[in-house]
Structure formats: C-alpha cells, structure tokens
Design a protein around this motif. Structure first.
Motif, mmCIF file in Angstrom:
data_model
loop_
_atom_site.group_PDB
_atom_site.id
_atom_site.type_symbol
_atom_site.label_atom_id
_atom_site.label_comp_id
_atom_site.label_asym_id
_atom_site.label_seq_id
_atom_site.Cartn_x
_atom_site.Cartn_y
_atom_site.Cartn_z
ATOM 1 N N LEU A 142 52.058 45.282 36.820
ATOM 2 C CA LEU A 142 51.405 45.700 38.051
ATOM 3 C C LEU A 142 50.012 45.088 38.061
ATOM 4 C CD1 LEU A 142 52.366 49.499 37.956
ATOM 5 C CD2 LEU A 142 53.732 47.563 38.766
ATOM 6 N N ALA A 143 49.850 43.978 38.770
ATOM 7 C CA ALA A 143 48.619 43.188 38.732
ATOM 8 C C ALA A 143 47.703 43.598 39.885
ATOM 9 C CB ALA A 143 48.943 41.697 38.812
ATOM 10 N N VAL A 144 46.652 44.342 39.567
ATOM 11 C CA VAL A 144 45.729 44.857 40.572
ATOM 12 C C VAL A 144 44.487 43.977 40.598
ATOM 13 C CG1 VAL A 144 44.451 46.862 41.370
ATOM 14 C CG2 VAL A 144 46.576 47.177 40.079
ATOM 15 N N CYS A 145 44.238 43.328 41.729
ATOM 16 C CA CYS A 145 43.078 42.442 41.875
ATOM 17 C C CYS A 145 41.903 43.233 42.435
ATOM 18 C CB CYS A 145 43.412 41.278 42.805
ATOM 19 S SG CYS A 145 44.788 40.243 42.235
ATOM 20 N N VAL A 146 40.782 43.239 41.724
ATOM 21 C CA VAL A 146 39.622 44.039 42.146
ATOM 22 C C VAL A 146 38.362 43.195 42.081
ATOM 23 C CG1 VAL A 146 40.678 46.197 41.354
ATOM 24 C CG2 VAL A 146 39.185 44.924 39.811
ATOM 25 N N ARG A 147 37.385 43.613 42.893
ATOM 26 C CA ARG A 147 36.047 43.009 42.864
ATOM 27 C C ARG A 147 35.086 44.022 43.472
ATOM 28 N NH1 ARG A 147 32.850 38.401 42.669
ATOM 29 N NH2 ARG A 147 31.248 38.264 44.283
ATOM 30 N N ASP A 180 37.198 40.415 39.251
ATOM 31 C CA ASP A 180 36.238 39.362 39.590
ATOM 32 C C ASP A 180 34.849 39.949 39.831
ATOM 33 O OD1 ASP A 180 37.538 36.992 39.295
ATOM 34 O OD2 ASP A 180 38.052 36.716 41.407
ATOM 35 N N THR A 181 34.605 41.131 39.299
ATOM 36 C CA THR A 181 33.309 41.780 39.480
ATOM 37 C C THR A 181 32.232 41.040 38.685
ATOM 38 O OG1 THR A 181 34.385 43.924 39.780
ATOM 39 C CG2 THR A 181 32.053 43.940 39.182
ATOM 40 N N PRO A 182 31.119 40.664 39.308
ATOM 41 C CA PRO A 182 30.058 39.947 38.579
ATOM 42 C C PRO A 182 29.348 40.863 37.583
ATOM 43 C CG PRO A 182 29.351 40.451 40.805
ATOM 44 C CD PRO A 182 30.790 40.857 40.731
ATOM 45 N N ASP A 183 28.587 40.234 36.711
ATOM 46 C CA ASP A 183 27.834 40.997 35.706
ATOM 47 C C ASP A 183 26.885 41.991 36.372
ATOM 48 O OD1 ASP A 183 29.067 39.550 33.716
ATOM 49 O OD2 ASP A 183 27.491 38.020 33.635
ATOM 50 N N GLY A 184 26.673 43.110 35.669
ATOM 51 C CA GLY A 184 25.753 44.108 36.190
ATOM 52 C C GLY A 184 26.275 45.512 35.967
ATOM 53 N N SER A 185 25.630 46.460 36.610
ATOM 54 C CA SER A 185 26.010 47.860 36.423
ATOM 55 C C SER A 185 27.414 48.142 36.943
ATOM 56 C CB SER A 185 25.002 48.761 37.137
ATOM 57 O OG SER A 185 24.942 48.452 38.526
ATOM 58 N N ALA A 186 27.828 47.453 38.023
ATOM 59 C CA ALA A 186 29.179 47.664 38.550
ATOM 60 C C ALA A 186 30.233 47.238 37.535
ATOM 61 C CB ALA A 186 29.356 46.897 39.856
ATOM 62 N N ALA A 187 29.994 46.126 36.846
ATOM 63 C CA ALA A 187 30.945 45.664 35.832
ATOM 64 C C ALA A 187 31.002 46.639 34.662
ATOM 65 C CB ALA A 187 30.550 44.273 35.348
ATOM 66 N N ARG A 211 36.496 38.170 34.870
ATOM 67 C CA ARG A 211 35.931 36.822 34.866
ATOM 68 C C ARG A 211 34.451 36.892 35.213
ATOM 69 N NH1 ARG A 211 39.134 32.685 38.520
ATOM 70 N NH2 ARG A 211 38.525 34.158 40.150
ATOM 71 N N ALA A 212 33.695 36.034 34.611
ATOM 72 C CA ALA A 212 32.263 35.992 34.905
ATOM 73 C C ALA A 212 31.999 35.381 36.275
ATOM 74 C CB ALA A 212 31.523 35.209 33.825
ATOM 75 N N THR A 213 32.803 34.403 36.678
ATOM 76 C CA THR A 213 32.669 33.763 37.989
ATOM 77 C C THR A 213 34.026 33.773 38.671
ATOM 78 O OG1 THR A 213 33.060 31.571 36.999
ATOM 79 C CG2 THR A 213 30.767 32.280 37.266
ATOM 80 N N ASN A 214 34.034 34.011 39.966
ATOM 81 C CA ASN A 214 35.311 34.112 40.688
ATOM 82 C C ASN A 214 35.723 32.758 41.264
ATOM 83 O OD1 ASN A 214 33.216 34.174 42.584
ATOM 84 N ND2 ASN A 214 34.478 35.256 44.089
ATOM 85 N N GLY A 220 42.595 32.260 42.629
ATOM 86 C CA GLY A 220 42.191 31.779 41.319
ATOM 87 C C GLY A 220 42.199 32.877 40.277
ATOM 88 N N ASN A 221 41.834 34.073 40.678
ATOM 89 C CA ASN A 221 41.867 35.227 39.791
ATOM 90 C C ASN A 221 43.287 35.470 39.281
ATOM 91 O OD1 ASN A 221 41.322 37.610 38.430
ATOM 92 N ND2 ASN A 221 41.017 38.825 40.281
ATOM 93 N N LEU A 222 44.237 35.484 40.204
ATOM 94 C CA LEU A 222 45.628 35.735 39.828
ATOM 95 C C LEU A 222 46.184 34.616 38.964
ATOM 96 C CD1 LEU A 222 48.239 37.372 40.073
ATOM 97 C CD2 LEU A 222 48.708 36.137 42.203
ATOM 98 N N MET A 223 45.965 33.361 39.358
ATOM 99 C CA MET A 223 46.529 32.245 38.604
ATOM 100 C C MET A 223 45.923 32.159 37.209
ATOM 101 S SD MET A 223 48.872 29.953 38.725
ATOM 102 C CE MET A 223 49.254 29.688 40.466
ATOM 103 N N ASP A 224 44.642 32.423 37.084
ATOM 104 C CA ASP A 224 44.003 32.415 35.773
ATOM 105 C C ASP A 224 44.621 33.480 34.864
ATOM 106 O OD1 ASP A 224 41.473 31.704 34.012
ATOM 107 O OD2 ASP A 224 41.547 33.896 34.132
#
Length: 425
Positions: A142-147, A180-187, A211-214, A220-224
C-alpha cells in the motif's frame, strides 16, 4: 341485413391479439442483439473494432445533430459577427460533446441491458464465484504518497486498512509511506508519527522513505521507491493522502491482477468522501453517478487500452518499473500530469490498463468550493499543456491517429489525453 362471418371475425380477432405478441417478439430480438453486442463475440480486437464503429457512428450522429440545432437557433433573424463566433466555438467543441454523450449513452445501455454490467467490460469478473474463492498469492504494498501532510490524520486510515487486510491474508500486504516532505519540523513530526505507528504493527509490515528533494514530483517519488525498496512485492496500490479504500475492494483488485498476467494497471472509479460543504456534496453526487456511466461506456469501447488516473490504482510493479518510466521534456523539466503518459507507455509495450467501473470502496476528497476546483483544474491544465512537447519528440508516434484519439478520450476534458506518446519498438 348485414351478415357476420364468424370465421372472419375470429381471424381478425386473432390478428389483433397477435399484434402485441409480434411487437414483444421483435423487441426481445432487438434486446438480444444489443446484449450480444454488449458482451461481444469473436476475437478481442474484432470485438473492439465493432464497438468502436458503433461508438463512432453514435458520436457522429450526436455531433451532427448538435451542430444542426445550433445553426437553426443562431441563424434566426440573420447572422451577426458574435453569432458566427459562437457557432465556431460550438463547432470546435462539438466532437468532444458528441463523444462524451455517446460514451455516456453506451454506459447507460450496458448498465440497463447487461446481466452483469461490470463483467461485460472486465472479462476477469465473468466468473465471480471462482474469483472470490481464489487465494491471494501476490504480495502487495500500500504505497501512500505524501508531502507536508498532517500524518496524525493520514496514517490511521491506512493502518486500519492494513489491519483488515492482514486479518484474512497475513503476510500478503504491507504499508509504505513515500515522503517528499522537505527538511524541517514537518519532516521530524512525520518521522515520529510513522515510527509510532510502526511500533504498533507487526514487524516488516511498515516501510518509510523520505527524499530530500522531490525530483520528478509524485511520479518521481513513486518510481524512485519502486526502484529501491519493493523487490519483495509483486503489486503496489498507489494511494494519495486523502484516499480511502475498503479491504474487500483491494482484495478484488489483487485477485483480478492474479488472473490476468498481462494486466499492468487496474483501478476502480473513485467516489467522494468526507464532504464538509454543500458544494463538495453536490459535486460528489453528480461526479459519482456520472462517472459510473462514463467509466462503463469508456471501458466498453476502450477495452484493454484504458486510462490511468494516478491514484487508487493497483500496479504490477515489474511492468510499471520497466515500461512506464517517464521521459524528460525537451527543456529537461519533468512531466507534471504523468498518469496519461504512463498509461500510453504501457499500452505501447503491450500491457493492458483497465478500469473497474465500481466506485464502492474507493474514495477521495473533492474540492470544498468552486475556487478550489478552479485551482485544481488550472494545475491539471498546466500539466496537460506539456503534452505538446511530447508530440514533437522523435520517439513519439504522433502520426498514429487512432492511438492519439483513444488517449484524447480517456477522461474528462480537463485531463484530456494529449499524452499519446508512444515509444518506437
């Protein structure tokens, strides 16, 4: 005095009584013929050819009737420049309107006349009893894509789905969070929420990668993730953060995939859920009932060359990873509206992409208001405009008119399929 011929009266009475019987008999013959056309006979490509011929005739008739009606309405009292301009705009949109109406009418016919409408467009369901009794052998992620999502509201839905699946098919399903969440408090908050859930689940059923960069955005997130982390899985159920699916629906998708080794993507239609505004409720009502007819008619004439809507869909990992890898645009940028392109690439490689026209058990959130709907459409339109670059690629079969038209008709106008890129093999 006039004499009555008893035999003649009886003969006339029998003719009058037989007239309704003849009408019923002709109607039954017509209905049997329509049902035979719906179900189809002969080789698959011959069946599809007949169906597309019927659809083309129906779409052409609707288009012509629409243009004739528009001419009669606008021509009254003479022509002005504005009326001529209106007619030109209507003529430009008439083929799409005709095709939309024809697809909906076909879907309505299948829904009304077929004994099992879903099985009429998805052959794997013609033996439902045997299918439902088939044990699940393939492993599914179950592949859940989030950002930048609120994971405290996202994760419980998928954790519940995983537990329901594991209750009857232990070891066949796992949950993956593709971030694909960038660095920071959210990550940091995201990682803590995932770790807390993983501690409550059986070992090996929770995967997390950020990932550090989306690069390449969602596609790209899914294929990676497919390239690096899913060697032990056969299938991947692609889900968005606002997706919801029932365990029974997921099991049915997996079983259909098991019966058809050439099926690369299978997805049900998607209904709205969690509507909190009147707009979202009204939009969801129309969308649900309209999409059911549309998707049925579309699946009837597209067959194994159906659309992909990017989420709430089950993918065959090996096929998708090998044959649905997106090209870069001429300027080196990434494709935004990726789903139609991925479907086109899979078609070109000989894989089937099909839709299950049943929205029970597959949900997403609809836009809460008109401004949000326009914002979503503008994002989709920006992605669609990139498809013109694909048509200019040397490895794109832009001259293949039939494939171009099929992809143009894969979904609503705002996601129209200019994604007809096809690799030369």
């Amino acid at each position: 005095m006039r004499r009555h011929n008893g035999a003649g009266d009886r003969s006339r009475g029998e003719r009058h009584r037989s007239a309704p019987t003849a009408v019923v008999r002709h109607f039954d013959s017509f209905r049997a013929g329509v049902r035979l056309l719906i179900r189809g006979a002969g080789p698959p490509m011959l069946r599809l050819g007949r169906r597309r011929m019927v659809l083309a005739l129906l779409a052409g008739s609707v288009t012509l009737g629409f243009l004739v009606l528009a001419w009669q309405v606008l021509a009254g009292g003479g022509w002005t420049v504005w009326e001529a301009l209106i007619l030109v705009c209507l003529a430009a949109n008439a083929p799409w309107l005709g095709l939309s109406a024809a697809t909906g009418l076909v879907g309505l016919g299948v829904r009304l006349l077929a004994a099992d409408p879903t099985a009429a467009v998805l052959p794997a369901l013609r033996h439902r009893g045997d299918l439902d009794a088939t044990p699940i052998r393939m492993r599914t992620l179950l592949a859940v894509c989030v950002r930048l999502e609120d994971m405290t509201s996202v994760l419980p839905t998928f954790a519940r789905l995983l537990r329901e699946l594991q209750a009857t098919d232990e070891g066949r399903f796992a949950l993956g969070v593709l971030s694909d969440t960038p660095d920071g408090s959210a990550a940091e908050a995201e990682a803590e929420a995932v770790a807390a859930l993983a501690a409550r689940l059986p070992p090996g059923t929770m995967l997390y990668r950020r990932r550090a960069t989306n690069i390449g955005f969602k596609a790209g997130n899914l294929m990676d993730f497919l390239d690096r982390h899913v060697e032990e899985f056969d299938l991947a159920l692609v889900l968005d953060a606002d997706s919801t699916m029932a365990a029974g629906t997921v099991r049915r998708l997996v079983r259909v995939m098991q019966t058809d080794p050439r099926l690369a993507i299978l997805q049900p239609t998607i209904a709205g859920a969690g509507a909190e505004t009147c707009f979202a409720q009204l939009f969801g009502f129309g969308h649900r009932h309209g999409t059911r007819l549309w998707a049925t008619g579309q699946a009837w004439w597209q067959g194994s060359e159906g659309p992909y809507w990017g989420h709430n869909a089950l993918l065959r990992v090996g096929a998708f990873r090998r044959d649905a890898r997106l090209p870069l645009l001429p300027d080196g940028s990434h494709i935004l509206s990726h789903d139609h392109v991925e479907a086109a690439l899979l078609h070109a490689a000989g894989w089937a992409v099909r839709v299950l026209p049943e929205d029970a058990g597959s949900f997403e959130r609809h836009p809460p208001d008109l401004l949000a709907l326009f914002g979503r459409d503008l994002r989709w339109a920006a992605g669609n405009m990139q498809y013109w670059h694909l048509l200019r690629r040397k490895d794109s079969a832009a001259s293949d008119a039939s494939r171009w038209c099929r992809h143009f008709c894969t979904t609503r106008w705002r996601r129209s399929g200019f994604a007809c890129c096809r690799r030369r093999r």
